[in-house]
Design an enzyme around this catalytic site. Structure first.
Site, mmCIF file in Angstrom:
data_model
loop_
_atom_site.group_PDB
_atom_site.id
_atom_site.type_symbol
_atom_site.label_atom_id
_atom_site.label_comp_id
_atom_site.label_asym_id
_atom_site.label_seq_id
_atom_site.Cartn_x
_atom_site.Cartn_y
_atom_site.Cartn_z
ATOM 1 C CG ASP A 350 -1.910 1.036 1.165
ATOM 2 O OD1 ASP A 350 -2.166 1.877 0.329
ATOM 3 O OD2 ASP A 350 -2.440 1.424 2.378
ATOM 4 C CB CYS A 377 -4.094 6.733 -2.558
ATOM 5 S SG CYS A 377 -2.143 6.817 -2.498
HETATM 6 N N1 SAH Z 1 -1.172 0.680 4.891
HETATM 7 C C1 SAH Z 1 -1.122 1.788 5.728
HETATM 8 C C2 SAH Z 1 -0.530 3.034 5.287
HETATM 9 C C3 SAH Z 1 -0.544 3.394 3.802
HETATM 10 S S1 SAH Z 1 0.063 4.968 3.466
HETATM 11 C C4 SAH Z 1 -2.681 1.980 6.030
HETATM 12 O O1 SAH Z 1 -3.581 1.643 5.304
HETATM 13 O O2 SAH Z 1 -2.984 2.959 7.077
HETATM 14 C C5 SAH Z 1 1.555 4.547 2.803
HETATM 15 C C6 SAH Z 1 2.666 4.461 3.920
HETATM 16 O O3 SAH Z 1 3.894 4.188 3.365
HETATM 17 C C7 SAH Z 1 2.801 5.678 4.839
HETATM 18 O O4 SAH Z 1 2.526 5.256 6.303
HETATM 19 C C8 SAH Z 1 4.354 5.942 4.817
HETATM 20 O O5 SAH Z 1 5.090 6.423 6.033
HETATM 21 C C9 SAH Z 1 4.874 4.712 4.256
HETATM 22 N N2 SAH Z 1 5.969 4.883 3.231
HETATM 23 C C10 SAH Z 1 6.316 5.779 2.414
HETATM 24 N N3 SAH Z 1 7.563 5.610 1.752
HETATM 25 C C11 SAH Z 1 8.076 4.333 2.139
HETATM 26 C C12 SAH Z 1 8.984 3.563 2.041
HETATM 27 N N4 SAH Z 1 10.094 3.852 1.016
HETATM 28 N N5 SAH Z 1 9.220 2.528 2.701
HETATM 29 C C13 SAH Z 1 8.243 2.005 3.524
HETATM 30 N N6 SAH Z 1 7.219 2.649 3.992
HETATM 31 C C14 SAH Z 1 7.142 3.812 3.255
#
Ligand code: SAH
Length: 422
Positions: A350, A377
């Site tokens: 996600d 998204c």
């Molecule tokens: N699955 C969760 C969050 C989705 S939003 C939910 O439904 O609530 C996307 C998430 O990816 C965010 O928490 C952000 O901090 C994280 N993120 C962004 N770049 C990333 C990366 N390179 N590696 C790991 N996580 C990351």
């Protein structure tokens, strides 16, 4: 070759952040009630043109859904069947995260509102069609209290003043409400009395946090936080599990529809109880923990340290003992998993709007989990990443748009990939 800048098809949906589509504005005097009932009603927000947050506000909800279906169909229809979009029964006041922009009028009286599109001029707004009504009422109370407590609003040109932003997060099931006051310093003159009056007026508030942001950036939150009232975080429930949410952690903004999204993703994953599941880009671990009863082992990876701390706490809170969460870049983590040849049955990913990256996706191709469920998204980056997976041997089975952001042009999509050779 994976090109992260290449949009895979002609652009249809133009978007800012889905986490923060700008507030839709509405003058206080005009009620936000729709003209007709049902999905054919129009949203009729008179300041939508200034606000720009609700790009589709001129369409009825039925038209919006058709539009989003078409956008996703155009982007993904060449790869797999696109199922009918899942809309909301009630597409109003769904935003559980409300960020108020503050300003003062000519007489120096504070008000809250939205930035007029493309400017830093604040258009007054007292209630908004898509924001949680409790949050809007709390913001109005705070704004009305400021003169009595002689709290000055931060001026981004002179860099003087105290209060920069107000952020309110409302939980869906527990009814908890978290207020974050973003200020320029720790010293909060009259803070105790201010908070006491605020929670007396709004007993639904369960915590008030002072966040200190001294930087001259457009980032809303600073790093330092103090709980002025309550525990400094809020708790909510999703799919029967309890979740702790800190001010800095990502939490879906449309909680009513989040369960629908998660259930769809978990259903697509077709879990049987014996799998090792990786929840990549897991935030506070919500998707994985909602699925944890249906897998043997859950691994979560997330970059934001606060969110990972919350994810671990959430596992504990729910007595989930088969989960491990890691704070790391998802790509780097995946490369390591691939190098170590760790077994993986199902990947749920996600990522943020920018989508995933080649490091991550190429390691998916090396590890070859039999099922990949991509929750996105941004259908444009999803289409790009989907093509990469398909070229790497995955079969795109099906996709379904889920409307998490009525009135805006954002659309969430869940897509399933399998390996024909698995
Ligand atoms: N699955 C969760 C969050 C989705 S939003 C939910 O439904 O609530 C996307 C998430 O990816 C965010 O928490 C952000 O901090 C994280 N993120 C962004 N770049 C990333 C990366 N390179 N590696 C790991 N996580 C990351």
């Amino acid at each position: 070759m994976y090109d992260k800048n290449r949009p895979s098809r002609p652009r249809k949906a133009v978007s800012s952040s889905p986490d923060r589509p700008e507030r839709s504005a509405k003058p206080a005097s005009q009620p936000a009630a729709p003209a007709r009932t049902g999905r054919e009603q129009r949203f009729s927000c008179p300041v939508a043109a200034h606000c720009g947050g609700c790009q589709l506000s001129r369409m009825s909800y039925a038209e919006q859904l058709r539009h989003k279906q078409q956008v996703v169909q155009e982007l993904l229809g060449g790869l797999c069947p696109v199922e009918e979009i899942i809309g909301m029964a009630d597409p109003y006041h769904y935003r559980g995260k409300v960020h108020a922009v503050l300003s003062t009028d000519k007489r120096g009286i504070p008000y809250s509102g939205v930035y007029a599109m493309g400017t830093h001029r604040v258009v007054p707004v007292k209630n908004c069609l898509i924001e949680d009504k409790r949050a809007d009422r709390i913001i109005q109370t705070i704004v009305s209290m400021l003169p009595r407590y002689k709290l000055r609003i931060y001026n981004e040109y002179t860099h003087r003043g105290f209060l920069r932003h107000i952020l309110v997060r409302t939980a869906n099931v527990t009814g908890q409400v978290m207020v974050v006051l973003v200020a320029t310093g720790r010293e909060f003159p009259g803070g105790k009395a201010f908070v006491a009056e605020l929670v007396k007026t709004h007993p639904e508030i369960t915590t008030v946090v002072l966040n200190v942001n001294t930087r001259e950036t457009s980032m809303v939150l600073g790093k330092t936080e103090t709980a002025l009232y309550g525990p400094g975080y809020m708790e909510d429930e999703l799919c029967g599990k309890r979740f702790r949410i800190s001010p800095q952690s990502f939490y879906q903004v449309n909680l009513r529809q989040t369960e629908v999204l998660y259930r769809t993703a978990i259903e697509y994953a077709g879990l049987t109880g014996g799998e090792t599941l990786l929840d990549a880009y897991c935030g506070t671990g919500t998707i994985g923990l909602c699925a944890s009863d249906h897998v043997r082992k859950l691994i979560g990876v997330e970059l934001n340290a606060d969110a990972v701390r919350d994810a671990k706490e959430n596992a504990r809170l729910n007595g989930v003992s088969n989960a491990r969460f890691f704070c790391d870049d998802a790509g780097r983590f995946m490369v390591r998993m691939a190098q170590e040849g760790q077994p993986l049955d199902v990947l749920i990913m996600d990522p943020p709007r920018a989508g995933s990256d080649e490091k991550f996706l190429s390691s998916v191709l090396t590890l070859r989990p039999p099922k990949v469920v991509y929750v996105s998204c941004n259908p444009e980056t999803l289409a790009r990443d989907a093509e990469y997976l398909v070229q790497g041997g995955y079969r795109a089975v099906k996709a379904v748009p889920v409307d998490m952001f009525p009135c805006t042009e954002h659309v969430e999509t869940v897509m399933l990939f399998t390996r024909p050779d698995a």
